[in-house]
Design an enzyme around this catalytic site. Structure first.
Site, PDB file in Angstrom:
ATOM      1  N   LEU A  51       0.823  -1.034   0.045  1.00 48.27           N
ATOM      2  CA  LEU A  51      -0.059   0.219  -0.287  1.00 48.27           C
ATOM      3  C   LEU A  51       1.106   1.012  -0.033  1.00 48.27           C
ATOM      4  O   LEU A  51       1.902   1.281   0.830  1.00 48.27           O
ATOM      5  CB  LEU A  51      -0.935  -0.059   1.270  1.00 48.27           C
ATOM      6  N   ASP A  52       0.655   2.103  -0.964  1.00 46.30           N
ATOM      7  CA  ASP A  52       1.687   3.202  -1.299  1.00 46.30           C
ATOM      8  C   ASP A  52       1.881   4.002  -0.039  1.00 46.30           C
ATOM      9  O   ASP A  52       0.846   4.121   0.915  1.00 46.30           O
ATOM     10  CB  ASP A  52       1.023   4.261  -2.264  1.00 46.30           C
ATOM     11  N   PRO A  53       2.878   4.661   0.527  1.00 44.23           N
ATOM     12  CA  PRO A  53       3.356   5.537   1.799  1.00 44.23           C
ATOM     13  C   PRO A  53       2.204   6.545   1.605  1.00 44.23           C
ATOM     14  O   PRO A  53       1.531   6.806   2.876  1.00 44.23           O
ATOM     15  CB  PRO A  53       4.588   6.224   1.426  1.00 44.23           C
ATOM     16  N   ALA A  55      -1.000   6.273   1.076  1.00 40.00           N
ATOM     17  CA  ALA A  55      -2.283   5.726   1.340  1.00 40.00           C
ATOM     18  C   ALA A  55      -2.132   5.343   2.660  1.00 40.00           C
ATOM     19  O   ALA A  55      -1.322   4.917   3.169  1.00 40.00           O
ATOM     20  CB  ALA A  55      -2.519   4.690   0.113  1.00 40.00           C
TER      21      ALA A  55
END
EC number: 5.4.99.25
Length: 323
Positions: A51-53, A55
């Site tokens: 999960l993207d930083p 997000a």
């Protein structure tokens, strides 16, 4: 000479199960995993896809025997809430990038009919060009590495599926028009790209200012615990947040074997029984009831796919709360 404080050695232990973390903003999935692994003093851990930083939201963390089934979540549908600010495009598709273009936005054009048209356009099977700022590899090198060097490489469009999509007019800050997006999508969908494409379809461009994963494979954010809450807990309270290994197997059929059949199944042998064909089965033993592994059924045969070891089963049973 400055004396350094001695490093505290953490005594690791077997932990088996799934912790549903509400990942905080700005932290990578791996950093979040390592922090929780340290808090639990767990021997073995893995996550179920990054999960993207930038997000937040649902990040299932797997420990011990649960790591054998972590790949199941990679293919699971995921649901996100996002906000796309209209009229501004950036180099990364989110608020971290440099502004590429600014365009006027006429809120009067964002009618329910127009939004419904765009919503229908991006529902179902669609094609996306992966963003340059992504971890996809090209000639053994991540795309974001090329992007940081100012190099753009050709990317082939990818087929993804948007299972459900809701769009609504929103605002960011003072009088900045935005679109709120709620989307359930397949593996491989880039929400930043979806936001950009929706902005393009509306004729003004867009970039994401907010992204939160609220569900993955039926595991919702309401079941998650925050990192700050975990840090404030006692060790026993943290362990109580670890859910059973079969949390990842909620969509599987269930088969229970008697004691003799369970032993043979755990040895990797196929078992024959009155079962209907099924691609995904969670198999349990009796006396005591315990998860043995996952399998599939074909023509009345229960065929093992991934098995727990006898040691893992014993450790799970020993750590279970006493009735």
């Amino acid at each position: 000479m400055i004396e350094r404080a001695p490093r505290i050695r953490v005594q690791r232990r077997p932990v088996h199960g799934v912790l549903l973390l509400d990942k905080p903003l700005g932290l990578s999935s791996n950093n979040a995993l390592q922090k929780v692994k340290w808090l639990l003093r767990a021997e073995k851990a893995g996550h179920t896809g990054t999960l993207d930083p930038l997000a937040t939201g649902v990040l299932p963390l797997c420990f011990g025997a649960a790591t054998k089934f972590s790949a199941l979540q990679l293919d699971a549908p995921k649901t996100y809430e996002a906000v796309a600010l209209l009229g501004i495009t950036t180099s990364t598709g989110d608020a971290e990038g440099e502004v590429l273009q600014r365009r006027d936005v006429d809120p009067g054009q964002l009618t329910p009919e127009r939004l419904a048209q765009v919503q229908a356009q991006f529902t179902g099977a669609i094609r996306q060009v992966p963003p340059m700022h992504s971890a996809l590899k090209k000639d053994g090198k991540a795309l974001y590495e090329y992007a940081r060097a100012g190099v753009e490489v050709e990317r082939a469009p990818r087929d993804v599926t948007i299972h459900a999509l809701e769009l609504a007019v929103s605002q960011v800050g003072k009088a900045q028009t935005a679109i709120k997006i709620i989307v359930t999508c397949s593996k491989g969908t880039y929400i930043r790209t979806l936001g950009e494409d929706i902005g393009q379809a509306l004729g003004c461009g867009a970039h994401l200012t907010f992204l939160r994963r609220i569900d993955t494979g039926g595991l919702g954010v309401q079941r998650c615990v925050t990192l700050a809450a975990l840090e404030a807990m006692t060790e026993d309270e943290r362990l109580a947040c670890v859910q059973s290994v079969d949390t990842l197997l909620a969509q599987h059929e269930r088969v229970t074997l008697d004691e003799s059949e369970a032993g043979r199944f755990l040895s990797g042998l196929r078992r024959r029984g009155p079962w209907a064909d099924a691609p995904a089965v969670a198999v349990y033993g009796t006396r005591p009831r315990a998860l043995l592994g996952v399998a599939h059924v074909a023509q009345g045969e229960l065929i093992p796919d991934r098995l727990l070891s006898p040691l893992e089963i014993q450790q799970i049973l020993e750590s279970a709360p006493r009735a």
